[in-house]
Scaffold this motif. Structure first.
Motif, PDB file in Angstrom:
ATOM      1  N   SER A   1      50.426  51.717  46.825  1.00 38.21           N
ATOM      2  CA  SER A   1      51.117  50.429  46.867  1.00 38.21           C
ATOM      3  C   SER A   1      50.129  49.272  47.003  1.00 38.21           C
ATOM      4  N   ARG A   2      49.095  49.459  47.840  1.00 36.71           N
ATOM      5  CA  ARG A   2      48.097  48.399  48.003  1.00 36.71           C
ATOM      6  C   ARG A   2      47.343  48.165  46.701  1.00 36.71           C
ATOM      7  N   ARG A   3      47.000  49.247  45.999  1.00 37.77           N
ATOM      8  CA  ARG A   3      46.298  49.094  44.728  1.00 37.77           C
ATOM      9  C   ARG A   3      47.158  48.361  43.709  1.00 37.77           C
ATOM     10  N   ARG A   4      48.465  48.657  43.755  1.00 35.75           N
ATOM     11  CA  ARG A   4      49.366  48.015  42.805  1.00 35.75           C
ATOM     12  C   ARG A   4      49.477  46.523  43.093  1.00 35.75           C
ATOM     13  N   ARG A   5      49.518  46.203  44.398  1.00 34.49           N
ATOM     14  CA  ARG A   5      49.613  44.775  44.753  1.00 34.49           C
ATOM     15  C   ARG A   5      48.323  44.043  44.391  1.00 34.49           C
ATOM     16  N   ARG A   6      47.180  44.740  44.566  1.00 34.44           N
ATOM     17  CA  ARG A   6      45.904  44.088  44.283  1.00 34.44           C
ATOM     18  C   ARG A   6      45.736  43.833  42.790  1.00 34.44           C
ATOM     19  N   GLY A   7      46.263  44.706  41.946  1.00 35.16           N
ATOM     20  CA  GLY A   7      46.149  44.547  40.510  1.00 35.16           C
ATOM     21  C   GLY A   7      44.916  45.253  39.956  1.00 35.16           C
ATOM     22  N   ARG A   8      44.606  44.975  38.686  1.00 41.51           N
ATOM     23  CA  ARG A   8      43.456  45.600  38.028  1.00 41.51           C
ATOM     24  C   ARG A   8      42.362  44.572  37.843  1.00 41.51           C
ATOM     25  N   LEU A   9      41.122  45.054  37.844  1.00 38.83           N
ATOM     26  CA  LEU A   9      39.989  44.150  37.697  1.00 38.83           C
ATOM     27  C   LEU A   9      40.011  43.495  36.314  1.00 38.83           C
ATOM     28  N   ASP A  10      39.911  42.159  36.304  1.00 40.08           N
ATOM     29  CA  ASP A  10      39.834  41.403  35.041  1.00 40.08           C
ATOM     30  C   ASP A  10      38.357  41.229  34.718  1.00 40.08           C
ATOM     31  N   LEU A  11      37.833  42.078  33.862  1.00 42.45           N
ATOM     32  CA  LEU A  11      36.392  42.104  33.605  1.00 42.45           C
ATOM     33  C   LEU A  11      35.915  40.816  32.945  1.00 42.45           C
ATOM     34  N   ARG A  12      36.686  40.329  31.981  1.00 43.28           N
ATOM     35  CA  ARG A  12      36.254  39.125  31.257  1.00 43.28           C
ATOM     36  C   ARG A  12      36.150  37.928  32.197  1.00 43.28           C
ATOM     37  N   ARG A  13      37.161  37.688  32.991  1.00 42.40           N
ATOM     38  CA  ARG A  13      37.133  36.556  33.921  1.00 42.40           C
ATOM     39  C   ARG A  13      36.089  36.746  35.013  1.00 42.40           C
ATOM     40  N   THR A  14      35.894  37.994  35.443  1.00 37.99           N
ATOM     41  CA  THR A  14      34.886  38.252  36.479  1.00 37.99           C
ATOM     42  C   THR A  14      33.486  37.924  35.966  1.00 37.99           C
ATOM     43  N   LEU A  15      33.176  38.354  34.721  1.00 37.07           N
ATOM     44  CA  LEU A  15      31.845  38.061  34.154  1.00 37.07           C
ATOM     45  C   LEU A  15      31.669  36.565  33.945  1.00 37.07           C
ATOM     46  N   ALA A  16      32.746  35.910  33.490  1.00 39.70           N
ATOM     47  CA  ALA A  16      32.650  34.463  33.249  1.00 39.70           C
ATOM     48  C   ALA A  16      32.418  33.708  34.557  1.00 39.70           C
ATOM     49  N   ARG A  17      33.113  34.102  35.591  1.00 38.15           N
ATOM     50  CA  ARG A  17      32.970  33.393  36.870  1.00 38.15           C
ATOM     51  C   ARG A  17      31.607  33.613  37.507  1.00 38.15           C
ATOM     52  N   ASN A  18      30.979  34.770  37.219  1.00 38.26           N
ATOM     53  CA  ASN A  18      29.703  35.096  37.856  1.00 38.26           C
ATOM     54  C   ASN A  18      28.512  34.882  36.927  1.00 38.26           C
ATOM     55  N   ALA A  19      28.719  34.089  35.863  1.00 47.60           N
ATOM     56  CA  ALA A  19      27.618  33.822  34.929  1.00 47.60           C
ATOM     57  C   ALA A  19      26.461  33.114  35.639  1.00 47.60           C
TER      58      ALA A  19
END
Length: 455
Positions: free
Chosen positions: A248-266
């Motif tokens: 349930s916690r994993r479902r609430r947290r969601g899935r990692l958004d790789l594209r947005r994560t890479l963009a934010r950490n450029a």
């Protein structure tokens, strides 16, 4: 001393307390620092390292008193202290010469007897006993280790000499003293072994009883076992809740958004200091439970409702209905009373004989079917024995099309489904899943599947 501590740790585990390895190491160090001469200091040192909660401390004190109690011939004087009975023991020294053992028993020398008893206990590995059926075996071994065969042998020799007229003076009195000593020591050792077996095997026996009860058909559970069953069901609910809470916690947290994560950490050369997650809207599931509470299914309804209402954290929205003929909404009873009390009142109010599933389904179609949507899971619990009335499968078919899932839990073995007045052969095709739930273990599997599919 170290071996005594190991046996004490085993006694704690056997009594239901579960000290870990690090706690046991701390306890051994603490015992080495305070020594064993002062009983209360040793108790405090061990208790502060082995008992982490107030309830555990009370449990620990009880086991400590029982483990270090050598109340042999209690009426004869004070019990020996801890140092006396935990001194380094040589199992070979447990056996005394007959004359010395006779003197110790007749003078009721508690310290000496307790020490010998302790040595014999280690010699026969009494800490390996956990069933009461082993009490006789370990009693005999303990007596042999303490030297009672020498008493018996001397008594037999004197009796033989007495029979042939070659006995020394006072032989008859000596035989009586030996017999009394053997009987006295036998009773003391037997009681001591009984107390030790209860301590070492208490938790294991409880687990064995719980396992047997979980595999017992719910219809055969006797009223005297209801309290134990309630504890089992609560434990089962906690286990299921823990198992599905992570998902349930994993479902609430969601899935990692790789594209947005890479963009934010450029700005950090792509090192993901900040993560972005894809979240989706989660519809809280609604659960509708419809229980047949006729006499043949009452026990199953009792424990299913107890289990479902024990999962309030995972299933916050549960509506409950009970029926023998007409459908009765009993949800408010569970809001007003604890589940185990509400269940008994529901069974008293709605329970009976002459089940009519067709009438129940018509009531359901009239009052509840309009509220059913894709967020709703419906559980039916019953043996589907309709007393030859109309089965009303059309209602169930409509429900199948509207609900997220329809699950039927049947307490009867599958081989009985469809026999006699059972309508399972008509109801099963209108359900997403049908499960046999004659025992608590089967009930656990059925609810586990339900929670998994609801995720």
């Amino acid at each position: 001393m170290l071996r005594t501590l190991e046996e004490f740790f085993r006694a704690l585990r056997g009594s239901g307390l579960e000290p870990g390895l690090s706690e046991c190491l701390d306890a051994a160090r603490a015992a080495g620092l305070v020594g064993i001469e002062d009983r209360e200091r040793l108790r405090d040192a061990l208790g502060s390292t082995l008992a982490k909660k107030a309830a555990d401390r009370a449990h620990f004190d009880e086991v400590f008193d029982r483990f270090f109690a050598f109340g042999l011939f209690a009426a004869a004087g004070a019990a020996p202290d801890v140092a006396t009975v935990t001194e380094p023991a040589d199992p070979q020294q447990a056996e005394l010469p007959a004359s010395e053992l006779l003197r110790v028993i007749e003078t009721r020398d508690q310290a000496s007897l307790a020490r010998r008893l302790r040595q014999a206990e280690q010699a026969v590995r009494l800490d390996g006993a956990w069933l009461f059926t082993q009490r006789g075996l370990y009693t005999r071994r303990m007596l042999e280790a303490m030297g009672t065969p020498a008493l018996s042998a001397e008594r037999s020799e004197l009796q033989a000499a007495l029979d042939t007229g070659r006995a020394p003076p006072g032989a008859a009195q000596r035989i009586q003293r030996l017999r009394r000593a053997e009987e006295c020591l036998f009773e003391e050792v037997r009681d001591h072994v009984g107390r030790r077996v209860a301590m070492y095997g208490g938790a294991a026996v409880e687990r064995l009883r719980d396992s047997a009860l979980a595999a017992e058909p719910l219809s055969r559970i006797e009223r005297r076992d209801f309290d134990r069953m309630r504890r089992l069901v609560h434990r089962l609910a906690r286990r299921l809740a823990a198992r599905h809470a992570l998902r349930s916690r994993r479902r609430r947290r969601g899935r990692l958004d790789l594209r947005r994560t890479l963009a934010r950490n450029a700005a950090y050369d792509g090192i993901p200091f900040e993560t972005c997650w894809r979240r989706r809207r989660i519809d809280k599931p609604r659960l509708v439970v419809v229980c047949d509470v006729s006499r043949s299914v009452q026990a199953h309804a009792r424990f299913l409702l107890l289990l479902l209402y024990g999962l309030r954290d995972l299933l916050p929205d549960v509506r409950s209905f009970a029926f023998t003929h007409h459908l009765v909404d009993v949800s408010e009873r569970f809001d007003a009373d604890p589940p185990h009390i509400a269940i008994e009142r529901v069974l008293d109010q709605v329970g009976g004989t002459g089940t009519n599933y067709g009438l129940m389904l018509r009531d359901f179609a009239r009052s509840e079917l309009p509220r059913v949507d894709r967020r709703c899971a419906v559980i039916f619990l019953g043996d589907a024995r309709n007393n030859r009335a109309a089965p009303e499968t059309a209602v169930l078919r409509t429900l199948y099309q509207r609900a997220r899932q329809v699950v039927w839990l049947n307490p009867e073995p599958r081989s009985f489904w469809g026999l006699g007045d059972s309508e399972m052969q008509h109801y099963a095709p209108c359900c997403h899943a049908v499960h046999e739930c004659g025992t608590l273990a089967q009930l656990e599997r059925a609810v586990d599947r339900l929670l998994h599919s609801a995720a």
